[in-house]
Design a protein around this motif. Structure first.
Motif, PDB file in Angstrom:
ATOM      1  N   ALA A 120      15.582  12.928  29.573  1.00  0.00           N
ATOM      2  CA  ALA A 120      15.598  14.364  29.828  1.00  0.00           C
ATOM      3  C   ALA A 120      14.615  14.738  30.928  1.00  0.00           C
ATOM      4  CB  ALA A 120      15.273  15.110  28.544  1.00  0.00           C
ATOM      5  N   VAL A 121      13.372  14.238  30.803  1.00  0.00           N
ATOM      6  CA  VAL A 121      12.336  14.634  31.769  1.00  0.00           C
ATOM      7  C   VAL A 121      12.658  14.083  33.159  1.00  0.00           C
ATOM      8  CG1 VAL A 121       9.882  14.587  32.292  1.00  0.00           C
ATOM      9  CG2 VAL A 121      10.630  14.748  29.930  1.00  0.00           C
ATOM     10  N   ALA A 122      13.049  12.792  33.219  1.00  0.00           N
ATOM     11  CA  ALA A 122      13.389  12.199  34.517  1.00  0.00           C
ATOM     12  C   ALA A 122      14.582  12.929  35.130  1.00  0.00           C
ATOM     13  CB  ALA A 122      13.687  10.714  34.363  1.00  0.00           C
ATOM     14  N   GLY A 123      15.539  13.340  34.280  1.00  0.00           N
ATOM     15  CA  GLY A 123      16.689  14.101  34.764  1.00  0.00           C
ATOM     16  C   GLY A 123      16.253  15.375  35.459  1.00  0.00           C
ATOM     17  N   CYS A 124      15.382  16.143  34.753  1.00  0.00           N
ATOM     18  CA  CYS A 124      14.895  17.410  35.322  1.00  0.00           C
ATOM     19  C   CYS A 124      14.109  17.161  36.604  1.00  0.00           C
ATOM     20  CB  CYS A 124      13.999  18.136  34.322  1.00  0.00           C
ATOM     21  SG  CYS A 124      14.845  18.634  32.824  1.00  0.00           S
ATOM     22  N   MET A 125      13.214  16.141  36.552  1.00  0.00           N
ATOM     23  CA  MET A 125      12.374  15.879  37.724  1.00  0.00           C
ATOM     24  C   MET A 125      13.218  15.438  38.917  1.00  0.00           C
ATOM     25  SD  MET A 125       8.980  13.980  36.384  1.00  0.00           S
ATOM     26  CE  MET A 125       7.726  14.826  35.419  1.00  0.00           C
ATOM     27  N   THR A 126      14.263  14.626  38.652  1.00  0.00           N
ATOM     28  CA  THR A 126      15.117  14.172  39.749  1.00  0.00           C
ATOM     29  C   THR A 126      15.841  15.349  40.400  1.00  0.00           C
ATOM     30  OG1 THR A 126      15.419  12.104  38.581  1.00  0.00           O
ATOM     31  CG2 THR A 126      16.942  12.551  40.371  1.00  0.00           C
ATOM     32  N   VAL A 127      16.280  16.298  39.559  1.00  0.00           N
ATOM     33  CA  VAL A 127      16.940  17.490  40.098  1.00  0.00           C
ATOM     34  C   VAL A 127      16.015  18.185  41.087  1.00  0.00           C
ATOM     35  CG1 VAL A 127      17.840  19.777  39.533  1.00  0.00           C
ATOM     36  CG2 VAL A 127      18.416  17.843  38.090  1.00  0.00           C
ATOM     37  N   ILE A 128      14.729  18.327  40.694  1.00  0.00           N
ATOM     38  CA  ILE A 128      13.757  18.982  41.577  1.00  0.00           C
ATOM     39  C   ILE A 128      13.484  18.110  42.813  1.00  0.00           C
ATOM     40  CG2 ILE A 128      11.403  19.896  41.736  1.00  0.00           C
ATOM     41  CD1 ILE A 128      11.651  20.304  38.610  1.00  0.00           C
ATOM     42  N   ALA A 129      13.313  16.786  42.586  1.00  0.00           N
ATOM     43  CA  ALA A 129      12.960  15.888  43.692  1.00  0.00           C
ATOM     44  C   ALA A 129      14.075  15.828  44.744  1.00  0.00           C
ATOM     45  CB  ALA A 129      12.667  14.489  43.157  1.00  0.00           C
ATOM     46  N   THR A 130      15.340  15.854  44.291  1.00  0.00           N
ATOM     47  CA  THR A 130      16.444  15.730  45.255  1.00  0.00           C
ATOM     48  C   THR A 130      16.515  16.936  46.182  1.00  0.00           C
ATOM     49  OG1 THR A 130      17.877  16.523  43.497  1.00  0.00           O
ATOM     50  CG2 THR A 130      18.020  14.191  44.050  1.00  0.00           C
ATOM     51  N   ILE A 131      16.018  18.096  45.723  1.00  0.00           N
ATOM     52  CA  ILE A 131      16.024  19.272  46.600  1.00  0.00           C
ATOM     53  C   ILE A 131      15.235  18.948  47.864  1.00  0.00           C
ATOM     54  CG2 ILE A 131      15.300  21.701  46.832  1.00  0.00           C
ATOM     55  CD1 ILE A 131      15.709  21.979  43.817  1.00  0.00           C
ATOM     56  N   GLY A 132      14.113  18.209  47.690  1.00  0.00           N
ATOM     57  CA  GLY A 132      13.309  17.820  48.840  1.00  0.00           C
ATOM     58  C   GLY A 132      13.888  16.642  49.597  1.00  0.00           C
ATOM     59  N   PHE A 133      14.500  15.701  48.848  1.00  0.00           N
ATOM     60  CA  PHE A 133      14.929  14.450  49.470  1.00  0.00           C
ATOM     61  C   PHE A 133      16.312  14.515  50.119  1.00  0.00           C
ATOM     62  CE2 PHE A 133      11.379  12.409  47.421  1.00  0.00           C
ATOM     63  CZ  PHE A 133      11.131  11.306  48.222  1.00  0.00           C
ATOM     64  N   GLU A 134      17.144  15.502  49.704  1.00  0.00           N
ATOM     65  CA  GLU A 134      18.533  15.485  50.185  1.00  0.00           C
ATOM     66  C   GLU A 134      18.649  15.708  51.694  1.00  0.00           C
ATOM     67  OE1 GLU A 134      21.338  18.684  49.526  1.00  0.00           O
ATOM     68  OE2 GLU A 134      19.800  19.846  48.494  1.00  0.00           O
TER      69      GLU A 134
END
Lengths: 147, 230
Positions: free
Chosen positions: B213-227
């Motif tokens: 759950a936590v990694a899922g949420c964090m990845t959602v946030i991280a991809t905003i920067g990485f995409e």
């Protein structure tokens, strides 16, 4: 009331009570639990449409359910069994989209090697980094507490 | 035969449920990591579709109803998260920093290797959500306009690898603390790795499901920067 009518009356009351507890205990419970979970999913979908961020509906829903459980708005017993069942059957839900890969085979073929290599290598690195960082902080804290 | 099978919407559901049951049965009987119920169900379903010449769309008319449950099921991941709240609170910093480092590492390695393989924007974005649970990965890939089916493929490869090698890798890399083990397996290989973590121990399983759950949420946030990087 005395005698035979009393026995019948008590029997009828007994049956009625048992019936009620039966409905409340397992039949209705699942409908209520499922309704709560689906309703939260609906709120999540609505938030996903309203808020212009690439955050999936399921994440909004998860945060809502977690907050509701922590604050006690929703009791654990109001979602537990149906929730655990849904988590248990989760692998089943992955089958249709994965089978859909046969349709994407043409797009995938060109960089299949890249997909496999990137997946395997990054999995090993991520596992090593996250595990060691977590372990290091836990051990560091334990050592500090001992002093 | 083909027309006959295509007439009912239940055909997709029967194939999906039936093959999964066969997979569960085989794992129970042989108890080997290769007998992964999911892998067996997927290969058998593809085999049946190809053998009887059933179109994927015909199959999906019924089977898509299972996928509809992905959102509610992911919402329900809040339940183990809540149940392990005490353990989460006690090791909060370690867990959060650990998962965050894993998510960042995932994005950085994918970015580097995408450069190495000279992938385009769509392919790069498709692979970014590969370490998180399929439910979140599919929606994230859709939001980023990636190839959803390929994201699923990368997620499956990652998960299957974590399921098979997670325990062995932890031993080789000297990750011994049960919380750290759970976090490592969960962050790297989501639900399928968590199934393995549950077998190793209760704490490992709980921590692993928590990090999905936590990694899922964090990845959602991280991809905003990485995409936007490629």
């Amino acid at each position: 009331m005395q005698g035979l009518p009393c026995i019948f009356y008590n029997f009828a009351i007994n049956c009625k009570n048992r019936l009620h507890s039966l409905i409340n205990s397992w039949k209705m419970k699942y409908i209520i639990q499922f309704t709560i979970i689906i309703a939260i999913s609906l709120i999540g979908e609505l938030l996903n449409i309203i808020i212009p961020l690439p955050i999936p509906a399921s994440i909004y829903g998860m945060v809502i359910l977690f907050t509701a459980l922590i604050t006690g708005i929703i009791k654990l017993s109001a979602v537990k069994e149906t929730g655990k069942f849904l988590i248990y059957i989760m692998p089943l839900m992955f089958i249709p989209p994965t089978v859909g890969l046969i349709g994407a085979w043409d797009t995938m073929q060109s960089f299949l090697v890249a997909i496999v290599v990137i997946s395997l290598v990054s999995t090993i690195i991520v596992l090593a980094v996250s595990g060691h960082v977590t372990q290091w902080i836990i051990e560091f804290k334990e050592r500090r507490n001992k002093r | 035969m083909k027309e006959l099978l295509g007439t009912s919407i239940f055909i997709g559901l029967v194939i999906t449920l039936g093959t999964y049951l066969i997979g569960l049965h085989l794992r129970k009987k042989f108890n080997l990591f290769i007998f992964n119920p999911l892998l067996i169900a997927i290969s058998l379903t593809i085999g049946i579709l190809l053998l009887f010449g059933i179109d994927y769309n015909t199959y999906n008319i019924g089977a898509q109803h299972l996928s509809y449950l992905l959102t509610p099921a992911t919402v329900c991941l809040a339940i183990p998260l809540y149940e392990q709240f005490k353990l989460l609170k006690k090791n909060f910093t370690a867990i959060m920093v650990g998962i965050a480092s894993g998510v960042l590492t995932s994005c950085v390695t994918i970015f580097c290797m995408a450069l190495l393989f000279r992938l385009g924007h769509h392919e790069y974005v498709t692979l970014l959500p590969k370490s998180i649970t399929t439910a979140i990965g599919i929606s994230l890939s859709e939001e980023l306009h990636g190839y959803v089916a390929i994201t699923v493929a990368a997620i499956m490869i990652t998960g299957l690898f974590g399921n098979i090698a997670g325990d062995i890798l932890c031993r080789i890399l000297h990750i011994k603390h049960p919380v750290a083990k759970g976090i490592a397996i969960g962050t790297a290989s989501h639900v399928m790795g968590t199934a393995k973590a549950m077998e190793i121990g209760e704490i490992e399983g709980a921590m692993s499901s928590l990090s999905i759950a936590v990694a899922g949420c964090m990845t959602v946030i991280a991809t905003i920067g990485f995409e936007w990087l490629i």
